[in-house]
Design a protein around this motif. Structure first.
Motif, mmCIF file in Angstrom:
data_model
loop_
_atom_site.group_PDB
_atom_site.id
_atom_site.type_symbol
_atom_site.label_atom_id
_atom_site.label_comp_id
_atom_site.label_asym_id
_atom_site.label_seq_id
_atom_site.Cartn_x
_atom_site.Cartn_y
_atom_site.Cartn_z
ATOM 1 N N ASP A 203 63.766 -36.115 10.394
ATOM 2 C CA ASP A 203 62.952 -34.920 10.633
ATOM 3 C C ASP A 203 62.564 -34.826 12.112
ATOM 4 N N PHE A 204 62.224 -35.970 12.686
ATOM 5 C CA PHE A 204 61.918 -36.017 14.126
ATOM 6 C C PHE A 204 63.132 -35.591 14.944
ATOM 7 N N VAL A 205 64.294 -36.131 14.605
ATOM 8 C CA VAL A 205 65.521 -35.799 15.333
ATOM 9 C C VAL A 205 65.831 -34.307 15.213
ATOM 10 N N THR A 206 65.698 -33.770 14.014
ATOM 11 C CA THR A 206 65.980 -32.347 13.802
ATOM 12 C C THR A 206 65.093 -31.480 14.681
ATOM 13 N N GLU A 207 63.825 -31.849 14.769
ATOM 14 C CA GLU A 207 62.897 -31.103 15.621
ATOM 15 C C GLU A 207 63.337 -31.168 17.078
ATOM 16 N N ARG A 208 63.748 -32.354 17.541
ATOM 17 C CA ARG A 208 64.175 -32.520 18.931
ATOM 18 C C ARG A 208 65.475 -31.755 19.210
ATOM 19 N N VAL A 209 66.412 -31.818 18.282
ATOM 20 C CA VAL A 209 67.682 -31.111 18.479
ATOM 21 C C VAL A 209 67.453 -29.599 18.501
ATOM 22 N N ASN A 210 66.580 -29.108 17.629
ATOM 23 C CA ASN A 210 66.254 -27.680 17.639
ATOM 24 C C ASN A 210 65.600 -27.263 18.950
ATOM 25 N N ALA A 211 64.935 -28.223 19.604
ATOM 26 C CA ALA A 211 64.297 -27.939 20.897
ATOM 27 C C ALA A 211 65.281 -28.050 22.060
ATOM 28 N N GLY A 212 66.532 -28.453 21.757
ATOM 29 C CA GLY A 212 67.558 -28.485 22.788
ATOM 30 C C GLY A 212 67.965 -29.855 23.272
ATOM 31 N N GLN A 213 67.392 -30.924 22.718
ATOM 32 C CA GLN A 213 67.732 -32.275 23.179
ATOM 33 C C GLN A 213 69.108 -32.688 22.661
ATOM 34 N N ASP A 223 68.415 -45.547 22.171
ATOM 35 C CA ASP A 223 67.581 -45.525 23.368
ATOM 36 C C ASP A 223 66.158 -45.903 22.966
ATOM 37 N N GLU A 224 65.596 -46.899 23.628
ATOM 38 C CA GLU A 224 64.245 -47.355 23.297
ATOM 39 C C GLU A 224 63.229 -46.226 23.424
ATOM 40 N N LYS A 225 63.457 -45.320 24.369
ATOM 41 C CA LYS A 225 62.523 -44.197 24.542
ATOM 42 C C LYS A 225 62.482 -43.313 23.296
ATOM 43 N N SER A 226 63.611 -43.193 22.607
ATOM 44 C CA SER A 226 63.632 -42.388 21.383
ATOM 45 C C SER A 226 62.695 -42.980 20.337
ATOM 46 N N LEU A 227 62.674 -44.310 20.253
ATOM 47 C CA LEU A 227 61.779 -44.960 19.297
ATOM 48 C C LEU A 227 60.318 -44.810 19.706
ATOM 49 N N ASP A 228 60.068 -44.864 21.009
ATOM 50 C CA ASP A 228 58.702 -44.656 21.490
ATOM 51 C C ASP A 228 58.247 -43.219 21.196
ATOM 52 N N ASP A 229 59.150 -42.266 21.452
ATOM 53 C CA ASP A 229 58.824 -40.864 21.192
ATOM 54 C C ASP A 229 58.612 -40.629 19.691
ATOM 55 N N PHE A 230 59.404 -41.308 18.883
ATOM 56 C CA PHE A 230 59.274 -41.182 17.432
ATOM 57 C C PHE A 230 57.923 -41.719 16.968
ATOM 58 N N ALA A 231 57.519 -42.856 17.502
ATOM 59 C CA ALA A 231 56.227 -43.430 17.129
ATOM 60 C C ALA A 231 55.093 -42.472 17.471
ATOM 61 N N ALA A 232 55.186 -41.846 18.638
ATOM 62 C CA ALA A 232 54.160 -40.876 19.024
ATOM 63 C C ALA A 232 54.194 -39.651 18.109
ATOM 64 N N TRP A 233 55.381 -39.213 17.764
ATOM 65 C CA TRP A 233 55.550 -38.057 16.859
ATOM 66 C C TRP A 233 54.956 -38.350 15.485
ATOM 67 N N ARG A 234 55.199 -39.551 14.969
ATOM 68 C CA ARG A 234 54.665 -39.922 13.650
ATOM 69 C C ARG A 234 53.144 -39.896 13.663
ATOM 70 N N LYS A 235 52.583 -40.434 14.731
ATOM 71 C CA LYS A 235 51.128 -40.469 14.818
ATOM 72 C C LYS A 235 50.558 -39.052 14.874
ATOM 73 N N ALA A 236 51.208 -38.205 15.660
ATOM 74 C CA ALA A 236 50.717 -36.836 15.815
ATOM 75 C C ALA A 236 50.887 -36.023 14.542
ATOM 76 N N ASN A 237 51.892 -36.355 13.722
ATOM 77 C CA ASN A 237 52.197 -35.572 12.523
ATOM 78 C C ASN A 237 51.784 -36.252 11.227
ATOM 79 N N GLY A 238 51.128 -37.386 11.342
ATOM 80 C CA GLY A 238 50.681 -38.080 10.142
ATOM 81 C C GLY A 238 51.805 -38.565 9.266
ATOM 82 N N ARG A 239 52.922 -38.938 9.853
ATOM 83 C CA ARG A 239 54.096 -39.405 9.098
ATOM 84 C C ARG A 239 54.222 -40.920 9.145
#
Length: 239
Positions: A203-213, A223-239
């Protein structure tokens, strides 16, 4: 064998068969997707439940007359009455849809008894009526002739093959718009938990791809940054 828990059942309703297929593939399971079966309605609910099986064999004409239905122990009729509430009746119809595995009356009886759904690698008669029940049902294609013309119901709740997938009684069945997959019973909780986590990342990836990534480093997460971004996304979205 552990029974399917309510928590696992609820999680599975939110997970795709595609994600489960990947989790199974990681463990070496390649043939758990039931080939060439389709939902009778695009609007039917997700199918989740433990397998209760019915096996057909090629019919022998002298043993497969209409009179067999007078016998209350006839395997097809008995399977409809014995399949436990919450379970899925899975039928090995030899991948042959030239004769029906069942029809709307038997499928309606399953629904009224609280069965979770029905799957055959053959066909259903009265398929349009079944498709209107709002009941999870999967088959190869519609078929009008009675099963007695080609199929002889021979055994209940034994290991079967359905659409080339091995199905053991108690295995966990998941069906969605793509089709039906079989999760070995002893792996049900483990596969469900992993697939549930995978769905969050997808779901995180789909959101990023829809945004143009782009997908490099993102899918899969190399990429380690993808995991960091995912962790932040989960926290922000309660996932």
């Amino acid at each position: 064998m552990m029974a399917l828990t309510a928590a696992t059942r609820d999680k599975l309703r939110t997970i795709s068969t595609a994600t489960v297929a990947t989790a199974l593939f990681k463990r070496g399971f390649r043939n758990q997707f039931i080939q060439n079966v389709h939902p009778l309605s695009p609007d039917q609910p997700v199918l989740v439940g433990e397998a209760f099986t019915l096996r057909y064999m090629p019919a022998r004409e002298d043993l497969n007359q209409l009179s067999v239905f007078r016998d209350r122990s006839h395997p097809q009729r008995k399977a409809v009455e014995d399949c436990p509430p919450g379970a899925v009746l899975v039928m090995d119809s030899r991948k042959d849809a030239r004769a029906a595995s069942a029809g709307s009356i038997l499928v309606t009886r399953l629904m009224k008894r609280g069965v979770a759904g029905v799957v055959t690698d053959g066909g259903f008669r009265d398929s349009a009526e079944i498709g209107k029940l709002g009941f999870p049902a999967y088959h190869q294609r519609p078929s009008a002739p009675t099963n007695l013309t080609l199929h002889q119901a021979i055994d209940i709740n034994v290991p079967i093959g359905c659409g080339d997938a091995p199905v053991f009684p108690g295995d966990v069945i998941l069906g969605d718009g793509d089709g039906v997959i079989v999760i070995p019973a002893h792996l049900a909780d483990e596969i469900t938990d992993e697939a549930f986590e995978m769905m969050a990342y997808e779901d995180f990836v789909t959101e990023r791809v829809n945004a143009g990534q782009g997908i490099f480093g993102l899918y899969p997460a190399t990429d380690e940054k993808s995991l960091d971004d995912f962790a932040a996304w989960r926290k922000a979205n309660g996932r």
